[in-house]
Design a protein around this motif. Structure first.
Motif, mmCIF file in Angstrom:
data_model
loop_
_atom_site.group_PDB
_atom_site.id
_atom_site.type_symbol
_atom_site.label_atom_id
_atom_site.label_comp_id
_atom_site.label_asym_id
_atom_site.label_seq_id
_atom_site.Cartn_x
_atom_site.Cartn_y
_atom_site.Cartn_z
ATOM 1 N N LYS A 138 10.534 -43.713 37.216
ATOM 2 C CA LYS A 138 10.727 -43.803 35.770
ATOM 3 C C LYS A 138 9.756 -42.907 34.996
ATOM 4 C CE LYS A 138 13.716 -47.357 35.846
ATOM 5 N NZ LYS A 138 14.044 -47.487 37.252
ATOM 6 N N GLN A 189 3.908 -38.264 22.271
ATOM 7 C CA GLN A 189 4.174 -39.667 21.979
ATOM 8 C C GLN A 189 2.872 -40.451 22.086
ATOM 9 O OE1 GLN A 189 7.022 -39.807 25.413
ATOM 10 N NE2 GLN A 189 5.980 -41.739 25.937
ATOM 11 N N HIS A 204 4.502 -39.728 31.212
ATOM 12 C CA HIS A 204 5.093 -40.450 30.090
ATOM 13 C C HIS A 204 6.420 -41.064 30.509
ATOM 14 C CE1 HIS A 204 7.520 -36.704 29.258
ATOM 15 N NE2 HIS A 204 6.431 -36.160 29.781
ATOM 16 N N TRP A 205 6.802 -42.144 29.831
ATOM 17 C CA TRP A 205 8.054 -42.833 30.143
ATOM 18 C C TRP A 205 8.600 -43.496 28.895
ATOM 19 C CZ3 TRP A 205 3.295 -44.385 32.111
ATOM 20 C CH2 TRP A 205 2.798 -45.616 31.674
ATOM 21 N N ASP A 206 9.864 -43.865 28.967
ATOM 22 C CA ASP A 206 10.547 -44.479 27.813
ATOM 23 C C ASP A 206 10.150 -45.924 27.647
ATOM 24 O OD1 ASP A 206 11.887 -42.067 27.428
ATOM 25 O OD2 ASP A 206 13.561 -42.677 28.726
ATOM 26 N N GLU A 207 10.338 -46.450 26.456
ATOM 27 C CA GLU A 207 9.898 -47.809 26.131
ATOM 28 C C GLU A 207 10.687 -48.881 26.894
ATOM 29 O OE1 GLU A 207 12.526 -48.316 22.022
ATOM 30 O OE2 GLU A 207 10.448 -47.594 21.922
ATOM 31 N N GLU A 208 11.881 -48.539 27.368
ATOM 32 C CA GLU A 208 12.676 -49.515 28.110
ATOM 33 C C GLU A 208 12.467 -49.403 29.626
ATOM 34 O OE1 GLU A 208 15.347 -45.898 27.637
ATOM 35 O OE2 GLU A 208 14.048 -47.089 26.325
ATOM 36 N N SER A 209 11.578 -48.501 30.061
ATOM 37 C CA SER A 209 11.445 -48.224 31.486
ATOM 38 C C SER A 209 10.419 -49.092 32.192
ATOM 39 C CB SER A 209 11.060 -46.740 31.689
ATOM 40 O OG SER A 209 12.105 -45.899 31.265
#
Length: 380
Positions: free
Chosen positions: A304, A314, A369-374
Motif C-alpha cells: 500500500k 501531503q 506515502h499512502w492513501d488515507e484509506e490504506s
C-alpha cells in the motif's frame, strides 16, 4: 422451506438472515491435564463452505479438527453436524471423513483398491464400488492409474488418491489436516485450484487445517484464525487481510508495518494519530472506539506504500527515510527503508517494467506515502 431467490444466492450463506449452520461448535473446550488446547470455541460453518482453520503450531487447530472427527472428546461443549449432537458418537458412525497430512495410503494395495477400501468395509455391492471408484478416480484425474501402487506415484498423485478415498464414501463433511503440506510450492499452487474445483463440483463441506497463510487465503470461503486455543477472528479472506481485528492477526497474515502512536483527533468518520516512530501524523478515514490520547497501532501493508524521490506534499501519511536493502523477487521488489527514528519499514512494488533498479537504489533518500484509506487502526 422457502426457495432461495437470486438475490439471496448472491449473498454468502453466512450473511443470510435465518440461515441454518451445517456444523455448530458450541463452547468447546479441550484440556489435557492442566493444559488447555482449545478454549471455549464457538463457531458456525455452513453447508458447501470451504472453511480454513489457520494458526501456528500449538494454536489448537488440529485438536479442534480431531474433535470434529471424533478422535478426541471435548472436555466441555457440544459439536452438532447437520443438527445432530455428536456427543458419544464414534468416529466411524459420523457423517465425516478425514484426510491426513501423511495420506496414510496402504502401500500393498493398488490405487483403485485404496480408494475402494472404505466401501468394501461397509459391504457395498461390488458393482457399485467399481462405479463409484471409477467416477472418483476420473474426477481427480487418475482414472488411468488405478492399477498402480502408491510407491509408483508422485507426491501430488498420492495426495489425489487420498482425496478420492476420503470422498468416495460421500461424507457430509470432509476434514483435511494440512492436505498440501507435503507438496512443493508449484505443485501446491496447482493442487489448491483442483481442490477448490472438486469441492465446488461435489458440494461437500470442507474444513481445512493449515498453518500456511497463502494456502488459506487461496482456498477458503472463510478463515478462522486461531491463537492459544482461541479463534481470534473469523472472516472472509479479504477482510482478514485488509481489516485484521488485532496486532496478532495483522502480523500473522502476510507482512505488515506497525506504527505506534497516540490519538490526537477522534471523529466519527476519521482519526488522526501522532507517531514518533513514523515521524509524522497518520490519518485514517474511518472512526474507532477509543479513549482520548489512547496509544494505538496503525497497520499498513507493504504494497500500500508508494516510494518517491520527491516530496509528494501531503501532511499526513508521509514519511522520509533511506533505502537500506533491496530484494529483487521477480514479479515484485522489496525495499527496506530506515526512518530517522530508527524504525525499518517494508515496501513492495510490482515490477511492471525492467527499470526499477534504475529508479531506486541503496542509500537513496526517499519519501514513503499512502492513501488515507490504506491503513487500519488496531487497539489490541
Amino acid at each position: 422451506m422457502q426457495p432461495t431467490t437470486p438475490a439471496q444466492q448472491e449473498i454468502p450463506v453466512w450473511k443470510q438472515e435465518g440461515a441454518e449452520p451445517f456444523l455448530q461448535i458450541q463452547g468447546v473446550t479441550k484440556k489435557f491435564g492442566e493444559f488447555t488446547a482449545v478454549d471455549n470455541v464457538s463457531l458456525d460453518i455452513y453447508k458447501n463452505e470451504l472453511f480454513c482453520l489457520l494458526g501456528g503450531s500449538g494454536s489448537g487447530k488440529s485438536t479442534l479438527l480431531r474433535m470434529l472427527a471424533g478422535f478426541e472428546n471435548p472436555t466441555s461443549g457440544r459439536i452438532l453436524i447437520d443438527g445432530v449432537d455428536m456427543s458419544g458418537v464414534e468416529p466411524w458412525k459420523r457423517p465425516v471423513n478425514m484426510m491426513f497430512q501423511s495420506y496414510a495410503l496402504f502401500p500393498h494395495l493398488s490405487v483403485a483398491d485404496n480408494v475402494a477400501f472404505g466401501l468394501k468395509r461397509e459391504g457395498v455391492a461390488r458393482a457399485e464400488i467399481k462405479q463409484r471408484v471409477g467416477e472418483m478416480l476420473e474426477m481427480v484425474q487418475l482414472g488411468h492409474l488405478g492399477r498402480r501402487k502408491p510407491s509408483q506415484l508422485s507426491g501430488g498423485q498420492r495426495q489425489r488418491v487420498a482425496l478420492a478415498r476420503a470422498l468416495v464414501k460421500r461424507p457430509k463433511l470432509l476434514l483435511l489436516d494440512e492436505p498440501l503440506g507435503a507438496l512443493d510450492k508449484k505443485l501446491r499452487e496447482e493442487t489448491q485450484f483442483e481442490l477448490m474445483n472438486i469441492q465446488e463440483e461435489l458440494g461437500v463441506t470442507f474444513v481445512v487445517v493449515t498453518h500456511d497463510q497463502e494456502e488459506a487465503m487461496t482456498l477458503a470461503t472463510r478463515i478462522g484464525v486461531m491463537n492459544h486455543g482461541v479463534i481470534v477472528q473469523t472472516d472472509e479472506p479479504h477482510d482478514v487481510y485488509e481489516y485484521p481485528s488485532s496486532r496478532f492477526v495483522a502480523e500473522f497474515i502476510g507482512s505488515v508495518n506497525l506504527f505506534e502512536g497516540k490519538v490526537i483527533e477522534d471523529k466519527p468518520d476519521s482519526v488522526r494519530i501522532k507517531s514518533k516512530e513514523a515521524g509524522s501524523t497518520l490519518f485514517i478515514n474511518h472512526g474507532i472506539s477509543c479513549s482520548p490520547d489512547q496509544i494505538v497501532h496503525v497497520a499498513v501493508r507493504p504494497e500500500k506504500i508508494r516510494l518517491s524521490h520527491e516530496n509528494p506534499g501531503q501532511s499526513d501519511n508521509c514519511l522520509s527515510g533511506v533505502i537500506e536493502d533491496i530484494a529483487y523477487m521477480g514479479s515484485l521488489s522489496l525495499f527496506r527503508v530506515k526512518l530517522a527514528s530508527g524504525k525499518e519499514v517494508r515496501i513492495t512494488q510490482p515490477n511492471f517494467d525492467r527499470r526499477i533498479g534504475e529508479r531506486f537504489t541503496w542509500d537513496d533518500k526517499v519519501f514513503l506515502h499512502w492513501d488515507e484509506e490504506s491503513s487500519v487502526v488496531l487497539t489490541s
